[in-house]
Write a protein that holds these residues in place. Structure first.
Motif, mmCIF file in Angstrom:
data_model
loop_
_atom_site.group_PDB
_atom_site.id
_atom_site.type_symbol
_atom_site.label_atom_id
_atom_site.label_comp_id
_atom_site.label_asym_id
_atom_site.label_seq_id
_atom_site.Cartn_x
_atom_site.Cartn_y
_atom_site.Cartn_z
ATOM 1 N N ALA A 12 -36.127 87.302 43.688
ATOM 2 C CA ALA A 12 -34.787 86.947 44.146
ATOM 3 C C ALA A 12 -34.100 86.020 43.153
ATOM 4 N N LEU A 13 -34.851 85.070 42.619
ATOM 5 C CA LEU A 13 -34.294 84.157 41.626
ATOM 6 C C LEU A 13 -33.830 84.930 40.393
ATOM 7 N N ASN A 14 -34.690 85.794 39.878
ATOM 8 C CA ASN A 14 -34.354 86.514 38.647
ATOM 9 C C ASN A 14 -33.143 87.421 38.828
ATOM 10 N N ASP A 15 -33.055 88.084 39.978
ATOM 11 C CA ASP A 15 -31.914 88.965 40.223
ATOM 12 C C ASP A 15 -30.612 88.167 40.267
ATOM 13 N N ALA A 16 -30.633 87.054 40.989
ATOM 14 C CA ALA A 16 -29.430 86.230 41.111
ATOM 15 C C ALA A 16 -29.075 85.568 39.782
ATOM 16 N N PHE A 17 -30.078 85.115 39.069
ATOM 17 C CA PHE A 17 -29.872 84.442 37.798
ATOM 18 C C PHE A 17 -29.308 85.416 36.765
ATOM 19 N N ALA A 18 -29.887 86.602 36.700
ATOM 20 C CA ALA A 18 -29.398 87.601 35.748
ATOM 21 C C ALA A 18 -27.946 87.956 36.043
ATOM 22 N N SER A 19 -27.630 88.119 37.310
ATOM 23 C CA SER A 19 -26.261 88.456 37.695
ATOM 24 C C SER A 19 -25.293 87.356 37.283
ATOM 25 N N ARG A 20 -25.699 86.132 37.468
ATOM 26 C CA ARG A 20 -24.826 85.005 37.100
ATOM 27 C C ARG A 20 -24.640 84.922 35.592
ATOM 28 N N LEU A 21 -25.708 85.115 34.857
ATOM 29 C CA LEU A 21 -25.618 85.066 33.393
ATOM 30 C C LEU A 21 -24.737 86.186 32.858
ATOM 31 N N VAL A 22 -24.877 87.372 33.421
ATOM 32 C CA VAL A 22 -24.055 88.496 32.983
ATOM 33 C C VAL A 22 -22.578 88.192 33.215
ATOM 34 N N TYR A 36 -22.280 83.135 23.595
ATOM 35 C CA TYR A 36 -23.446 82.451 23.018
ATOM 36 C C TYR A 36 -24.387 82.035 24.139
ATOM 37 N N LEU A 37 -25.625 82.525 24.040
ATOM 38 C CA LEU A 37 -26.649 82.289 25.052
ATOM 39 C C LEU A 37 -27.849 81.601 24.406
ATOM 40 N N VAL A 38 -28.234 80.449 24.955
ATOM 41 C CA VAL A 38 -29.399 79.707 24.479
ATOM 42 C C VAL A 38 -30.508 79.830 25.516
ATOM 43 N N THR A 120 -25.115 74.246 13.165
ATOM 44 C CA THR A 120 -23.995 73.304 13.197
ATOM 45 C C THR A 120 -22.639 73.966 13.390
ATOM 46 N N PRO A 121 -22.342 75.102 12.738
ATOM 47 C CA PRO A 121 -21.001 75.691 12.884
ATOM 48 C C PRO A 121 -20.760 76.420 14.202
ATOM 49 N N LEU A 122 -21.780 76.590 15.020
ATOM 50 C CA LEU A 122 -21.615 77.388 16.236
ATOM 51 C C LEU A 122 -20.678 76.693 17.211
ATOM 52 N N PRO A 123 -19.891 77.465 17.951
ATOM 53 C CA PRO A 123 -18.982 76.872 18.934
ATOM 54 C C PRO A 123 -19.737 76.439 20.184
ATOM 55 N N THR A 124 -18.988 75.989 21.165
ATOM 56 C CA THR A 124 -19.572 75.640 22.457
ATOM 57 C C THR A 124 -20.352 76.832 23.006
ATOM 58 N N PHE A 125 -21.575 76.586 23.458
ATOM 59 C CA PHE A 125 -22.376 77.650 24.051
ATOM 60 C C PHE A 125 -21.780 78.054 25.403
ATOM 61 N N ASP A 126 -22.051 79.273 25.807
ATOM 62 C CA ASP A 126 -21.600 79.718 27.119
ATOM 63 C C ASP A 126 -22.645 79.447 28.196
ATOM 64 N N ALA A 127 -23.913 79.553 27.838
ATOM 65 C CA ALA A 127 -24.976 79.235 28.790
ATOM 66 C C ALA A 127 -26.203 78.756 28.038
ATOM 67 N N ASN A 181 -23.415 70.665 24.744
ATOM 68 C CA ASN A 181 -22.154 71.303 24.372
ATOM 69 C C ASN A 181 -22.173 72.766 24.811
ATOM 70 N N SER A 182 -22.178 72.933 26.129
ATOM 71 C CA SER A 182 -22.281 74.259 26.734
ATOM 72 C C SER A 182 -21.448 74.299 28.002
ATOM 73 N N ARG A 183 -20.851 75.433 28.279
ATOM 74 C CA ARG A 183 -20.046 75.590 29.494
ATOM 75 C C ARG A 183 -20.914 75.655 30.743
ATOM 76 N N ASN A 184 -22.148 76.095 30.600
ATOM 77 C CA ASN A 184 -23.072 76.198 31.729
ATOM 78 C C ASN A 184 -24.463 75.794 31.267
ATOM 79 N N ILE A 185 -25.117 74.936 32.037
ATOM 80 C CA ILE A 185 -26.480 74.501 31.730
ATOM 81 C C ILE A 185 -27.349 74.776 32.946
#
Length: 230
Positions: A12-22, A36-38, A120-127, A181-185
Motif C-alpha cells: 500500500a505504501l509503495n503504490d501510494a508513494f509511486a502515485s505521488r511521485l509520478v 529532478y528526482l533524488v 552544483t549547477p542543478l536547479p531545485t530538486f522536485d523530490a 533545496n527541493s520542492r518535496n522531501i
C-alpha cells in the motif's frame, strides 16, 4: 517540520508513494520541461523503484541522482548506483538521465573535485527520498564522522566526501542545504524499529547526535514520512 503518513503494509505504501511521485514529476515536466528526482539506496526502496520503472512517464525529461553513495564503482555489489540502475532505471525509466556520484579515483576526498561540478549547477530538486539509519544518519551524513559539521553547515557545498567511523567505505554525500533545496522531501521508513528511531529523533534537537533531526526540525522544510510497520 514533519508529517507522518502511515500505511497498512509495504504494498500500500509503495503504490501510494509511486502515485505521488509520478504526479510530482509530471507537474515538474509540465511546468518547467524537466524533473529532478533524488533517491536513496538500501533494501527499503527497491520495490518502489520497480513500480516506478514501469510507469508511463516522459522519463527522457527526468534526471535521477542519489542522495549519497559508497565510493565504489557501479559494478560493485554494495554500490547504490548499481542498485538504482538494476531496479529504477529499467523498463520505461531506462530513458531517464542519471548523474553519478562516483569518479574513477582512489579516494572520495580526491573525487570531490570531479563530482561537485556535476551537482552544483542543478536547479531545485522536485523530490528527494531520504532513508534513515538506526543511528539517525541520513544520506551519508553520519554522526560518527569528522565531516558531520561540514555537511550540516548552511554554507556547505553541494557534495562532500565522508569517512564514517561505524560503517564501511568512504562515501560521497549531498549536503544538508543541497538536499533541502527541493520542492518535496520524503523520508521512507519500514519497520517498527525505524519508527522508534524517528520518535527518538523527534524528541530532542541535537542534530550532531542524529543528523536526520536537521530535516525533521527544520523551521521551513516540510518532510513527509512514508511509513509502514511491515
Amino acid at each position: 517540520m514533519m508529517q507522518l503518513t502511515q500505511f497498512s503494509n509495504t504494498s500500500a505504501l509503495n503504490d501510494a508513494f509511486a502515485s505521488r511521485l509520478v504526479s510530482i514529476l509530471q507537474q515538474a515536466i509540465a511546468e518547467r520541461g524537466e524533473a529532478y528526482l533524488v533517491v536513496s539506496g538500501g533494501k527499503t526502496p527497491q520495490a518502489l523503484f520497480n513500480t516506478l520503472s514501469q510507469v508511463d512517464l516522459a522519463w527522457d525529461k527526468v534526471t535521477v541522482l542519489l542522495a549519497d553513495d559508497r565510493w565504489l564503482d557501479a559494478h560493485q555489489t554494495d554500490s547504490n548506483e548499481r542498485l538504482v540502475k538494476a531496479t529504477l532505471l529499467q523498463n520505461n525509466a531506462k530513458a531517464a538521465r542519471f548523474i553519478s556520484l562516483y569518479a574513477n579515483v582512489a579516494s572520495a576526498f580526491d573525487g570531490v573535485a570531479q563530482v561537485l561540478p556535476r551537482i552544483t549547477p542543478l536547479p531545485t530538486f522536485d523530490a528527494v527520498i531520504l532513508g534513515m539509519g538506526e543511528d539517525g544518519h541520513t544520506a551519508s551524513l553520519f554522526p560518527c564522522s569528522e565531516q558531520i559539521k561540514h555537511g550540516l553547515a548552511d554554507n556547505a557545498p553541494a557534495v562532500l566526501a565522508v569517512q564514517p567511523q561505524t560503517a564501511p567505505y568512504q562515501r560521497m554525500s549531498l549536503s544538508l542545504p543541497r538536499l533541502l533545496n527541493s520542492r518535496n522531501i520524503f523520508l521512507h521508513l519500514v519497520g517498527s524499529n525505524k519508527l522508534a528511531v524517528l520518535n527518538k529523533a523527534m524528541a530532542e534537537q541535537d542534530v550532531l547526535a542524529m543528523p536526520i533531526r536537521a530535516f525533521l526540525h527544520h523551521p521551513v522544510a516540510q518532510v513527509t514520512v512514508m511509513y509502514t510497520e511491515n
